[in-house]
Design an enzyme around this catalytic site. Structure first.
Site, PDB file in Angstrom:
ATOM      1  N   MET A   1     -39.071   7.043   2.164  1.00 36.25           N
ATOM      2  CA  MET A   1     -38.363   6.427   3.273  1.00 36.25           C
ATOM      3  C   MET A   1     -39.292   5.465   4.012  1.00 36.25           C
ATOM      4  O   MET A   1     -40.439   5.809   4.280  1.00 36.25           O
ATOM      5  CB  MET A   1     -37.868   7.500   4.236  1.00 36.25           C
ATOM      6  CG  MET A   1     -37.000   8.573   3.578  1.00 36.25           C
ATOM      7  SD  MET A   1     -35.491   7.915   2.870  1.00 36.25           S
ATOM      8  CE  MET A   1     -35.484   8.713   1.272  1.00 36.25           C
ATOM      9  N   CYS A   2     -38.814   4.276   4.323  1.00 36.78           N
ATOM     10  CA  CYS A   2     -39.646   3.253   4.963  1.00 36.78           C
ATOM     11  C   CYS A   2     -38.813   2.436   5.941  1.00 36.78           C
ATOM     12  O   CYS A   2     -37.594   2.559   5.990  1.00 36.78           O
ATOM     13  CB  CYS A   2     -40.251   2.298   3.929  1.00 36.78           C
ATOM     14  SG  CYS A   2     -41.184   3.078   2.597  1.00 36.78           S
ATOM     15  N   ASP A   3     -39.508   1.589   6.697  1.00 36.81           N
ATOM     16  CA  ASP A   3     -38.844   0.629   7.578  1.00 36.81           C
ATOM     17  C   ASP A   3     -39.639  -0.667   7.555  1.00 36.81           C
ATOM     18  O   ASP A   3     -40.867  -0.659   7.673  1.00 36.81           O
ATOM     19  CB  ASP A   3     -38.761   1.172   9.003  1.00 36.81           C
ATOM     20  CG  ASP A   3     -37.817   2.364   9.098  1.00 36.81           C
ATOM     21  OD1 ASP A   3     -36.607   2.126   9.236  1.00 36.81           O
ATOM     22  OD2 ASP A   3     -38.287   3.509   9.000  1.00 36.81           O
ATOM     23  N   GLU A  88     -38.106  -1.440   0.340  1.00 39.22           N
ATOM     24  CA  GLU A  88     -37.454  -0.209   0.754  1.00 39.22           C
ATOM     25  C   GLU A  88     -36.764   0.417  -0.447  1.00 39.22           C
ATOM     26  O   GLU A  88     -36.174  -0.288  -1.274  1.00 39.22           O
ATOM     27  CB  GLU A  88     -36.385  -0.494   1.819  1.00 39.22           C
ATOM     28  CG  GLU A  88     -36.899  -1.142   3.076  1.00 39.22           C
ATOM     29  CD  GLU A  88     -37.645  -0.173   3.968  1.00 39.22           C
ATOM     30  OE1 GLU A  88     -37.266   1.023   3.994  1.00 39.22           O
ATOM     31  OE2 GLU A  88     -38.598  -0.597   4.636  1.00 39.22           O
ATOM     32  N   ASN A 181     -33.716   2.460   4.513  1.00 35.04           N
ATOM     33  CA  ASN A 181     -33.396   2.964   3.180  1.00 35.04           C
ATOM     34  C   ASN A 181     -31.900   2.967   2.899  1.00 35.04           C
ATOM     35  O   ASN A 181     -31.343   3.955   2.427  1.00 35.04           O
ATOM     36  CB  ASN A 181     -33.982   4.363   3.004  1.00 35.04           C
ATOM     37  CG  ASN A 181     -35.483   4.353   3.122  1.00 35.04           C
ATOM     38  OD1 ASN A 181     -36.025   4.864   4.088  1.00 35.04           O
ATOM     39  ND2 ASN A 181     -36.156   3.755   2.163  1.00 35.04           N
TER      40      ASN A 181
END
Length: 443
Positions: A1-3, A88, A181
């Site tokens: 999970m990323c931003d 992402e 995500n």
């Protein structure tokens, strides 16, 4: 999970483009920084990516990569032409392919090696995607298979690129934009693969006689929902929009450190087993198994590009340090692995981070004021050295990394001597005991 997020010149205080990303991975998936010089390659040569080889180009640009230690590509990076990219994981009704192939992080490095502009990088990724597809395990510890979205930027413009299999859609950024995500492009875009709508119709995800919505047609519900991507993306875009025309590198760092709104002074990221924040801390699985293992903020102008990186996890507990590609990196010690190594910058800080998590609010307060003062000094001194020769900028970068390392050692001892007032929940403690045992951390 990323931003990942970006602000164009019409939204920043100085007219620059500012890019920012947290890389969320397995807690023991150590983050690593690498500068790779420009190079020329013999005709007909090939380059081995994480799993497969592809034809090499004649000339590759100099790169700065911020990456999981075991992957050839990168979660985020930049080149000496001023291009930056972050990706992402996104999830679709179309199952992600598992055979070893090109993964999202490989596309980032390949594009940075070959592209001089954001548009060239977008074209590089989509051309490779249509030729090779995307497939292969992207997870450390636990296998993960997914599609990818990207923010691609240079000092003049930025794009959001969202992909599913070999299909893709791209939207030009107008002022501020963020992705998480989940797929975000719906009924309006600027470019797309030729078969985008027909492919979805053939799969029964939409009807030709009805308006087409990319997100609704392609998005998987379950992974997107439990990854909490909608709330994280909404948090980051709201923070950016609230600062429109006043966005700075410092405010971008604040967004990356965000744990959402209305947090009490006693809040802890160890509360609950679901949900996620922009600044992510792992907890009890199977949902909260990722944490922000590295963070990057890039300040892009046509004249110069400066990259601020933590090289360590959890930006709320870490210090951003400046790096220039032409100056290179200071000596960061050994490259880390998924096992504890006291001689690596990632694991030195990880001891501090994990001690803080034992009583987050209480123990973090021990040094956050000093952290803020140290970064403020870095920014003050940065303004004096940013236009100096590369050797002097490298010396300043080295000073910042050394100061952060020294502070980390002091803060670790101080945090360890701070009694735990509110222990983390039992289930979270079990999760972290497992992570620590897997990494071989000292008791």
């Amino acid at each position: 999970m990323c931003d990942t997020m970006v602000a164009l010149g019409n939204a920043t205080v100085d007219g620059s483009v500012i890019f920012a990303k947290n890389s969320d991975r397995h807690p023991n998936e150590a983050h690593w920084l690498e500068v790779i010089p420009a190079a020329r390659h013999a005709p007909g040569s090939r380059v081995h990516c994480t799993y497969i080889e592809v034809p090499q180009v004649e000339r590759t640009h100099a790169l700065l990569l911020a990456k999981p230690f075991w992957i050839w590509g990168a979660e985020m990076g930049a080149n000496d032409q001023g291009v930056v990219i972050g990706n992402e994981a996104v999830f679709s009704k179309l199952p992600a392919e598992k055979a070893p192939g090109l993964i999202g992080m490989d596309f980032i490095r390949l594009a940075l090696e070959r592209a001089a502009t954001a548009m060239e990088a977008l074209t590089t990724i989509t051309t490779l995607l249509e030729s090779y597809g995307q497939s292969g395990n992207c997870g450390f510890g636990n296998p993960m298979y997914y599609h990818n979205s990207y923010i691609i930027a240079d000092p003049g413009e930025a794009w959001v690129l969202e992909t599913v299999g070999r299909q893709w859609v791209a939207e030009k950024v107008r002022d501020v934009r963020s992705i998480s995500n989940g797929l975000t492009i719906e009924t309006e875009w600027d470019m797309a693969s030729d078969g985008l709508i027909d492919f979805a119709c053939e799969k029964g995800w939409c009807k030709k006689d009805q308006p087409f919505n990319f997100r609704q047609a392609y998005s998987d519900w379950m992974y997107t929902y439990f990854g909490d991507s909608k709330s994280r993306q909404q948090c980051s875009i709201n923070l950016l929009q609230s600062q429109r025309r006043r966005i700075t590198v410092e405010s971008a760092m604040t967004v990356l450190r965000s744990h959402g709104n209305d947090r009490s002074p006693y809040w802890s990221p160890m509360q609950g087993i679901s949900g996620a924040d922009v600044c992510m801390h792992a907890g009890f699985g199977p949902i909260r198994i990722s944490q922000s293992t590295g963070s990057m903020v890039s300040h892009l102008t046509p004249e110069q590009q400066t990259h601020w990186l933590t090289a360590t996890s959890a930006p709320c507990t870490s210090i951003f340090k400046p790096v220039w590609i032409d100056a290179g990196l200071p000596d960061l010690g050994r490259q880390p692995t998924g096992e504890y190594d006291p001689d690596t910058i990632f694991w030195q800080h990880e001891l501090l981070h994990r001690e803080v998590l034992l009583d987050y609010a209480n123990r973090l307060s021990v040094y956050t004021d000093e952290l803020a003062l140290m970064e403020a000094r870095f920014f003050e001194q940065f303004s004096e050295v940013q236009s100096r020769p590369a050797t002097e900028r490298l010396s300043f970068s080295k000073t910042c990394f050394e100061a952060a390392a020294n502070a980390t050692r002091v803060w670790l001892e101080r945090v360890r001597s701070t009694p735990v007032k509110k222990r983390m929940p039992f289930y979270s403690a079990l999760a972290w005991q497992k992570f620590n045992r897997q990494a071989g951390l000292p008791a």
